[in-house]
Scaffold this motif. Structure first.
Motif, PDB file in Angstrom:
ATOM      1  N   GLY A  29       0.795  -1.227   0.000  1.00 22.40           N
ATOM      2  CA  GLY A  29       0.000   0.000   0.000  1.00 22.40           C
ATOM      3  C   GLY A  29       0.824   1.271   0.000  1.00 22.40           C
ATOM      4  O   GLY A  29       0.469   2.243   0.664  1.00 22.40           O
ATOM      5  N   MET A  30       1.922   1.261  -0.733  1.00 22.23           N
ATOM      6  CA  MET A  30       2.801   2.434  -0.812  1.00 22.23           C
ATOM      7  C   MET A  30       3.113   2.747  -2.268  1.00 22.23           C
ATOM      8  O   MET A  30       2.896   1.918  -3.152  1.00 22.23           O
ATOM      9  CB  MET A  30       4.114   2.185  -0.066  1.00 22.23           C
ATOM     10  CG  MET A  30       3.973   2.021   1.427  1.00 22.23           C
ATOM     11  SD  MET A  30       5.582   1.774   2.215  1.00 22.23           S
ATOM     12  CE  MET A  30       6.311   3.388   1.990  1.00 22.23           C
ATOM     13  N   ALA A  31       3.672   3.920  -2.494  1.00 21.72           N
ATOM     14  CA  ALA A  31       4.128   4.311  -3.833  1.00 21.72           C
ATOM     15  C   ALA A  31       5.375   3.495  -4.189  1.00 21.72           C
ATOM     16  O   ALA A  31       6.211   3.224  -3.317  1.00 21.72           O
ATOM     17  CB  ALA A  31       4.456   5.801  -3.867  1.00 21.72           C
ATOM     18  N   PRO A  32       5.521   3.115  -5.461  1.00 21.28           N
ATOM     19  CA  PRO A  32       6.710   2.355  -5.879  1.00 21.28           C
ATOM     20  C   PRO A  32       8.020   3.052  -5.525  1.00 21.28           C
ATOM     21  O   PRO A  32       8.983   2.390  -5.116  1.00 21.28           O
ATOM     22  CB  PRO A  32       6.544   2.223  -7.391  1.00 21.28           C
ATOM     23  CG  PRO A  32       5.067   2.282  -7.604  1.00 21.28           C
ATOM     24  CD  PRO A  32       4.558   3.250  -6.561  1.00 21.28           C
ATOM     25  N   SER A  33       8.083   4.374  -5.649  1.00 23.07           N
ATOM     26  CA  SER A  33       9.319   5.093  -5.321  1.00 23.07           C
ATOM     27  C   SER A  33       9.662   4.968  -3.838  1.00 23.07           C
ATOM     28  O   SER A  33      10.833   4.829  -3.475  1.00 23.07           O
ATOM     29  CB  SER A  33       9.210   6.560  -5.724  1.00 23.07           C
ATOM     30  OG  SER A  33       8.133   7.174  -5.029  1.00 23.07           O
ATOM     31  N   ALA A  34       8.647   4.972  -2.973  1.00 25.70           N
ATOM     32  CA  ALA A  34       8.883   4.834  -1.534  1.00 25.70           C
ATOM     33  C   ALA A  34       9.369   3.424  -1.196  1.00 25.70           C
ATOM     34  O   ALA A  34      10.263   3.248  -0.356  1.00 25.70           O
ATOM     35  CB  ALA A  34       7.614   5.161  -0.755  1.00 25.70           C
ATOM     36  N   VAL A  35       8.810   2.423  -1.869  1.00 29.66           N
ATOM     37  CA  VAL A  35       9.241   1.040  -1.648  1.00 29.66           C
ATOM     38  C   VAL A  35      10.670   0.849  -2.134  1.00 29.66           C
ATOM     39  O   VAL A  35      11.494   0.231  -1.456  1.00 29.66           O
ATOM     40  CB  VAL A  35       8.272   0.047  -2.337  1.00 29.66           C
ATOM     41  CG1 VAL A  35       8.850  -1.360  -2.360  1.00 29.66           C
ATOM     42  CG2 VAL A  35       6.932   0.055  -1.639  1.00 29.66           C
ATOM     43  N   LEU A  36      10.971   1.397  -3.297  1.00 32.97           N
ATOM     44  CA  LEU A  36      12.326   1.303  -3.835  1.00 32.97           C
ATOM     45  C   LEU A  36      13.338   1.930  -2.878  1.00 32.97           C
ATOM     46  O   LEU A  36      14.414   1.368  -2.639  1.00 32.97           O
ATOM     47  CB  LEU A  36      12.399   1.980  -5.205  1.00 32.97           C
ATOM     48  CG  LEU A  36      13.696   1.796  -5.980  1.00 32.97           C
ATOM     49  CD1 LEU A  36      13.970   0.321  -6.244  1.00 32.97           C
ATOM     50  CD2 LEU A  36      13.621   2.557  -7.295  1.00 32.97           C
ATOM     51  N   GLU A  37      13.000   3.051  -2.283  1.00 32.42           N
ATOM     52  CA  GLU A  37      13.882   3.716  -1.325  1.00 32.42           C
ATOM     53  C   GLU A  37      14.071   2.852  -0.073  1.00 32.42           C
ATOM     54  O   GLU A  37      15.173   2.734   0.452  1.00 32.42           O
ATOM     55  CB  GLU A  37      13.320   5.090  -0.955  1.00 32.42           C
ATOM     56  CG  GLU A  37      14.169   5.867   0.027  1.00 32.42           C
ATOM     57  CD  GLU A  37      15.558   6.217  -0.480  1.00 32.42           C
ATOM     58  OE1 GLU A  37      16.432   6.520   0.365  1.00 32.42           O
ATOM     59  OE2 GLU A  37      15.801   6.185  -1.706  1.00 32.42           O
ATOM     60  N   ARG A  38      13.001   2.240   0.398  1.00 32.43           N
ATOM     61  CA  ARG A  38      13.106   1.358   1.567  1.00 32.43           C
ATOM     62  C   ARG A  38      14.017   0.165   1.266  1.00 32.43           C
ATOM     63  O   ARG A  38      14.851  -0.216   2.086  1.00 32.43           O
ATOM     64  CB  ARG A  38      11.727   0.862   2.003  1.00 32.43           C
ATOM     65  CG  ARG A  38      10.955   1.885   2.816  1.00 32.43           C
ATOM     66  CD  ARG A  38       9.603   1.295   3.210  1.00 32.43           C
ATOM     67  NE  ARG A  38       8.849   2.203   4.032  1.00 32.43           N
ATOM     68  CZ  ARG A  38       8.698   2.069   5.354  1.00 32.43           C
ATOM     69  NH1 ARG A  38       9.264   1.061   5.986  1.00 32.43           N
ATOM     70  NH2 ARG A  38       7.984   2.927   6.034  1.00 32.43           N
ATOM     71  N   ILE A  39      13.844  -0.429   0.084  1.00 34.98           N
ATOM     72  CA  ILE A  39      14.685  -1.565  -0.295  1.00 34.98           C
ATOM     73  C   ILE A  39      16.144  -1.131  -0.382  1.00 34.98           C
ATOM     74  O   ILE A  39      17.036  -1.834   0.101  1.00 34.98           O
ATOM     75  CB  ILE A  39      14.191  -2.194  -1.622  1.00 34.98           C
ATOM     76  CG1 ILE A  39      12.834  -2.864  -1.405  1.00 34.98           C
ATOM     77  CG2 ILE A  39      15.216  -3.196  -2.157  1.00 34.98           C
ATOM     78  CD1 ILE A  39      12.151  -3.332  -2.680  1.00 34.98           C
ATOM     79  N   ARG A  40      16.392   0.019  -0.962  1.00 34.45           N
ATOM     80  CA  ARG A  40      17.767   0.539  -1.068  1.00 34.45           C
ATOM     81  C   ARG A  40      18.382   0.693   0.325  1.00 34.45           C
ATOM     82  O   ARG A  40      19.522   0.310   0.570  1.00 34.45           O
ATOM     83  CB  ARG A  40      17.775   1.874  -1.811  1.00 34.45           C
ATOM     84  CG  ARG A  40      19.183   2.416  -2.081  1.00 34.45           C
ATOM     85  CD  ARG A  40      19.156   3.824  -2.659  1.00 34.45           C
ATOM     86  NE  ARG A  40      18.568   4.804  -1.751  1.00 34.45           N
ATOM     87  CZ  ARG A  40      19.160   5.296  -0.656  1.00 34.45           C
ATOM     88  NH1 ARG A  40      20.358   4.887  -0.304  1.00 34.45           N
ATOM     89  NH2 ARG A  40      18.556   6.178   0.113  1.00 34.45           N
ATOM     90  N   LYS A  41      17.606   1.232   1.264  1.00 32.60           N
ATOM     91  CA  LYS A  41      18.116   1.416   2.635  1.00 32.60           C
ATOM     92  C   LYS A  41      18.352   0.070   3.330  1.00 32.60           C
ATOM     93  O   LYS A  41      19.321  -0.076   4.084  1.00 32.60           O
ATOM     94  CB  LYS A  41      17.145   2.281   3.441  1.00 32.60           C
ATOM     95  CG  LYS A  41      17.199   3.741   3.050  1.00 32.60           C
ATOM     96  CD  LYS A  41      16.252   4.578   3.870  1.00 32.60           C
ATOM     97  CE  LYS A  41      16.340   6.044   3.438  1.00 32.60           C
ATOM     98  NZ  LYS A  41      15.372   6.887   4.129  1.00 32.60           N
ATOM     99  N   LEU A  42      17.468  -0.893   3.085  1.00 31.86           N
ATOM    100  CA  LEU A  42      17.669  -2.228   3.658  1.00 31.86           C
ATOM    101  C   LEU A  42      18.945  -2.871   3.115  1.00 31.86           C
ATOM    102  O   LEU A  42      19.665  -3.561   3.843  1.00 31.86           O
ATOM    103  CB  LEU A  42      16.452  -3.112   3.370  1.00 31.86           C
ATOM    104  CG  LEU A  42      15.160  -2.728   4.107  1.00 31.86           C
ATOM    105  CD1 LEU A  42      13.956  -3.446   3.497  1.00 31.86           C
ATOM    106  CD2 LEU A  42      15.275  -3.011   5.594  1.00 31.86           C
ATOM    107  N   GLU A  43      19.247  -2.625   1.854  1.00 32.45           N
ATOM    108  CA  GLU A  43      20.490  -3.122   1.253  1.00 32.45           C
ATOM    109  C   GLU A  43      21.697  -2.413   1.862  1.00 32.45           C
ATOM    110  O   GLU A  43      22.687  -3.062   2.229  1.00 32.45           O
ATOM    111  CB  GLU A  43      20.469  -2.919  -0.260  1.00 32.45           C
ATOM    112  CG  GLU A  43      19.466  -3.788  -0.978  1.00 32.45           C
ATOM    113  CD  GLU A  43      19.251  -3.412  -2.427  1.00 32.45           C
ATOM    114  OE1 GLU A  43      18.665  -4.224  -3.152  1.00 32.45           O
ATOM    115  OE2 GLU A  43      19.649  -2.296  -2.845  1.00 32.45           O
ATOM    116  N   GLU A  44      21.622  -1.095   1.990  1.00 32.02           N
ATOM    117  CA  GLU A  44      22.740  -0.319   2.554  1.00 32.02           C
ATOM    118  C   GLU A  44      23.052  -0.731   3.986  1.00 32.02           C
ATOM    119  O   GLU A  44      24.210  -0.752   4.396  1.00 32.02           O
ATOM    120  CB  GLU A  44      22.419   1.180   2.519  1.00 32.02           C
ATOM    121  CG  GLU A  44      22.517   1.798   1.145  1.00 32.02           C
ATOM    122  CD  GLU A  44      22.093   3.263   1.132  1.00 32.02           C
ATOM    123  OE1 GLU A  44      21.674   3.801   2.190  1.00 32.02           O
ATOM    124  OE2 GLU A  44      22.179   3.874   0.050  1.00 32.02           O
TER     125      GLU A  44
END
Length: 153
Positions: A29-44
């Protein structure tokens, strides 16, 4: 700290790492850009270590799996783990408590190939006193998935 959305994303990615970002976003239930940012942070942060394809070993002539307990000289060579990990066919190397120093998972083509691997690689490592091998007859579950808080992982 991981919030509920992070845990949902991780659960989805563990189920299917190649899922399109837009589908993950729809599910949480989020915007794709927000999910992509969360995934990037989880990777970092090192929470997501990487992505890999699971191949069927039988298609590559590596149908035999075995677990090898490696008895090591306690006062010996500190590089045993690295040398074990560098052997072709070795999939996992774990230092363990108890009588043996390491538990190693290997995949090879046959019992003959396993014998050769042990003779020509394991026993030649300085500090290895011996091995005990358990050949896998059937596998009922094999995964790298972990249980995530509250998601059933």
């Amino acid at each position: 700290m991981l919030d509920e959305i992070d845990l949902q994303i991780l659960h989805i990615l563990q189920e299917k790492a190649r899922i399109p970002n837009a589908e993950v976003a729809r599910r949480v239930g989020m915007a794709p850009s927000a999910v992509l940012e969360r995934i990037r942070k989880l990777e970092e942060r090192g929470i997501i270590e990487g992505y890999e394809v699971r191949l069927n070993p039988g298609h590559f002539g590596q149908q035999l799996a075995a677990f090898v307990l490696v008895d090591v000289d306690r006062a010996g060579n500190g590089s045993v783990s690295g040398e074990l990990a560098a052997i072709p066919g070795v999939q996992e190397v774990h230092q363990v408590a108890g009588e043996d120093g390491y538990l190693v998972k290997v995949r090879v083509a046959s019992a003959e190939a396993l014998g050769k691997l042990l003779r020509e690689n394991f026993t030649l490592i300085k500090g290895v006193r011996g091995t005990r091998t358990h050949i896998v007859l059937s596998t009922f579950k094999e995964t790298r998935r972990i249980t995530l808080n509250g998601t059933g992982g």
